[in-house]
Design an enzyme around this catalytic site. Structure first.
Site, short mmCIF file in Angstrom:
data_model
loop_
_atom_site.label_atom_id
_atom_site.label_comp_id
_atom_site.label_asym_id
_atom_site.label_seq_id
_atom_site.Cartn_x
_atom_site.Cartn_y
_atom_site.Cartn_z
N GLY A 72 0.81 -1.21 0.00
CA GLY A 72 0.00 0.00 0.00
C GLY A 72 0.85 1.26 0.00
O GLY A 72 0.54 2.23 -0.71
N HIS A 202 -1.60 -7.73 2.61
CA HIS A 202 -1.63 -8.23 4.00
C HIS A 202 -2.82 -7.70 4.79
O HIS A 202 -3.03 -8.10 5.94
CB HIS A 202 -0.31 -7.95 4.71
CG HIS A 202 -0.08 -6.53 5.14
ND1 HIS A 202 -0.36 -6.09 6.41
CD2 HIS A 202 0.39 -5.45 4.48
CE1 HIS A 202 -0.03 -4.81 6.52
NE2 HIS A 202 0.41 -4.39 5.34
N THR A 238 12.52 -7.67 -10.28
CA THR A 238 12.08 -9.05 -10.47
C THR A 238 10.80 -9.28 -9.66
O THR A 238 10.75 -8.92 -8.48
CB THR A 238 13.19 -10.02 -10.02
OG1 THR A 238 14.34 -9.72 -10.80
CG2 THR A 238 12.80 -11.47 -10.20
N CYS A 326 0.84 2.71 12.59
CA CYS A 326 1.94 3.50 12.05
C CYS A 326 2.12 4.82 12.79
O CYS A 326 2.81 5.71 12.32
CB CYS A 326 1.69 3.78 10.58
SG CYS A 326 1.10 2.37 9.68
C1 LIG Z 1 -1.91 -0.41 5.93
C2 LIG Z 1 -2.25 0.79 5.17
C3 LIG Z 1 -1.35 1.33 4.22
C4 LIG Z 1 0.03 0.78 4.03
O1 LIG Z 1 0.05 -0.46 3.39
P1 LIG Z 1 1.38 -1.35 3.46
O2 LIG Z 1 1.11 -2.47 2.53
O3 LIG Z 1 1.51 -1.79 4.87
O4 LIG Z 1 2.49 -0.49 3.00
C5 LIG Z 1 -1.76 2.42 3.50
N1 LIG Z 1 -2.96 2.97 3.67
C6 LIG Z 1 -3.86 2.49 4.55
C7 LIG Z 1 -5.21 3.12 4.68
C8 LIG Z 1 -3.53 1.38 5.33
O5 LIG Z 1 -4.41 0.92 6.22
#
Ligand SMILES: *Cc1c(COP(=O)(O)O)cnc(C)c1O
Length: 380
Positions: A72, A202, A238, A326
């Site tokens: 994400g 994930h 890759t 985060c």
């Molecule tokens: C978890 C999350 C992300 C980040 O995704 P990752 O795959 O952990 O980098 C970004 N935006 C939102 C809204 C999220 O919940």
């Protein structure tokens, strides 16, 4: 008690057994590089393309509109920096909200340091970004609107269709961080006017470190990771074959019986909300009462510290969080809760409980009992 009740599915989810099984051959015998022509490479390539087709189908999109990324955060960075950079001559104004994920907020702040102007729009008290506020923020030099689909902390689902129409009417590119919404609620790119959409494996029982960016046909964004010609020259490196295969399987599983799963999740969520609001004094629910992600619950308890409550919940085997996983600024109160103007007496006592399709009523009952006991203990 040594039970484990996992209610932090917005932070990450448990990888599904069927996903693990699907990935295994690509970690063992099919280790070929997907860009090579001998058979183990060709097998890998086929598997990557099959995952792309599955994901495209879940969005009513074309496989050529799906680009695999590392998750994400990368998808958000790519969309925002890519559109901003490509449209610099046209204008340097970006519209976003003040309650976006840090992957969006920090990308925007980085662009501000390069001379871009960013409007961080404030939501209403339910966490809703009103289309009127977006309309009013538009300037002749606006080139990008980026608004999340569903908020990761308080669960509010934003009026994405209406915002997308405004963007389209003004010829502005529209990106949505749908990391919390994709595979949780039905999304059709035939119906929703978004140009770019971020998702992460994930968050829906797939492996970590893989995600995708949907790029609508006709929308041009430059490459973000430069190098080899993978992903049609748009994203070098890759391919993470096993990860992509796992994400494809997880996407497929999430879209089988999705409506039934949502119904079950919402029933349990509403049961949890109603019982807590009725049985524990001085508590409020944060986020929109109805326009919210099926698995999200976010409470503020008056006069207590959310952090202390989380420790007591953990003693009962319950994994929850204070908001975003985060939140690295070490702040006591999350920036999202601050933006929602939650009363001072309540804001520090905020916790998030996020369910998934596997959550059971017994787990919710145990959580309610633990909350009742531990909130009473802390308010003594
Ligand atoms: C978890 C999350 C992300 C980040 O995704 P990752 O795959 O952990 O980098 C970004 N935006 C939102 C809204 C999220 O919940």
């Amino acid at each position: 008690m040594n039970q484990q009740i996992y209610l932090d599915n917005a932070a990450t989810t448990k990888i599904a057994d069927a996903v693990k099984a699907e990935m295994e051959p690509y970690l063992k015998e099919n280790y070929g590089n997907a860009s090579t022509s001998y058979s183990i490479g060709a097998e890998a390539k086929k598997a990557v393309e099959k995952a792309r087709e599955i994901i495209a189908e879940t969005l009513s999109a074309k496989p050529s509109e799906i680009y695999f990324t590392s998750g994400g955060s990368e998808s958000d960075n790519w969309a925002i920096k890519g559109v901003a950079g490509d449209n610099k001559k046209k204008g340097c104004h970006i519209i976003t909200s003040s309650i976006e994920h840090h992957a969006v907020l920090n990308s925007c702040e980085y662009l501000e340091r390069l001379g871009y102007h960013v409007s961080y729009l404030k939501p209403d008290r339910n966490g809703m970004i009103s289309p009127e506020v977006i309309q009013d923020a538009l300037r002749p030099d606006t080139t990008l609107i980026t608004i999340m689909y569903g908020n990761n902390e308080v669960g509010t689902v934003e009026p994405i269709s209406q915002i997308g129409k405004i963007a389209r009417n003004h010829g502005v590119v529209f990106h949505t961080d749908a990391v919390q919404a994709y595979a949780q609620i039905p999304l059709s790119m035939m119906q929703i006017p978004v140009d770019l959409l971020s998702a992460s494996s994930h968050k829906f029982h797939g492996p970590k470190g893989v995600g995708f960016l949907y790029v609508r046909e006709g929308v041009n964004i430059p490459s973000f990771i430069h190098g080899g010609g993978q992903e049609r020259g748009k994203r070098a490196g890759t391919e993470n074959v096993a990860g992509i295969v796992g994400m494809g399987k997880a996407a497929e599983l999430a879209h089988i019986n999705m409506r039934r799963r949502i119904q079950k999740e919402m029933m349990l969520r509403n049961y949890l909300i109603e019982r807590v609001l009725h049985e524990i004094p001085n508590v409020r629910l944060n986020g929109h009462p109805t326009m919210r992600l099926p698995g999200n619950v976010n409470f503020s308890f008056k006069g207590i510290e959310g952090g202390s409550l989380l420790i007591l919940l953990e003693e009962d085997g319950i994994c929850a969080s204070g908001g975003s996983a985060c939140n690295t600024d070490g702040g006591r109160i999350s920036y999202v809760i601050k933006e929602l103007d939650v009363e001072e007496a309540y804001a520090p006592g905020t916790i998030r409980l996020t369910l998934c399709g596997d959550t059971t009523k017994a787990e919710i009952n145990a959580t309610i009992a633990s909350l009742k006991r531990n909130v009473a203990r802390l308010t003594l």
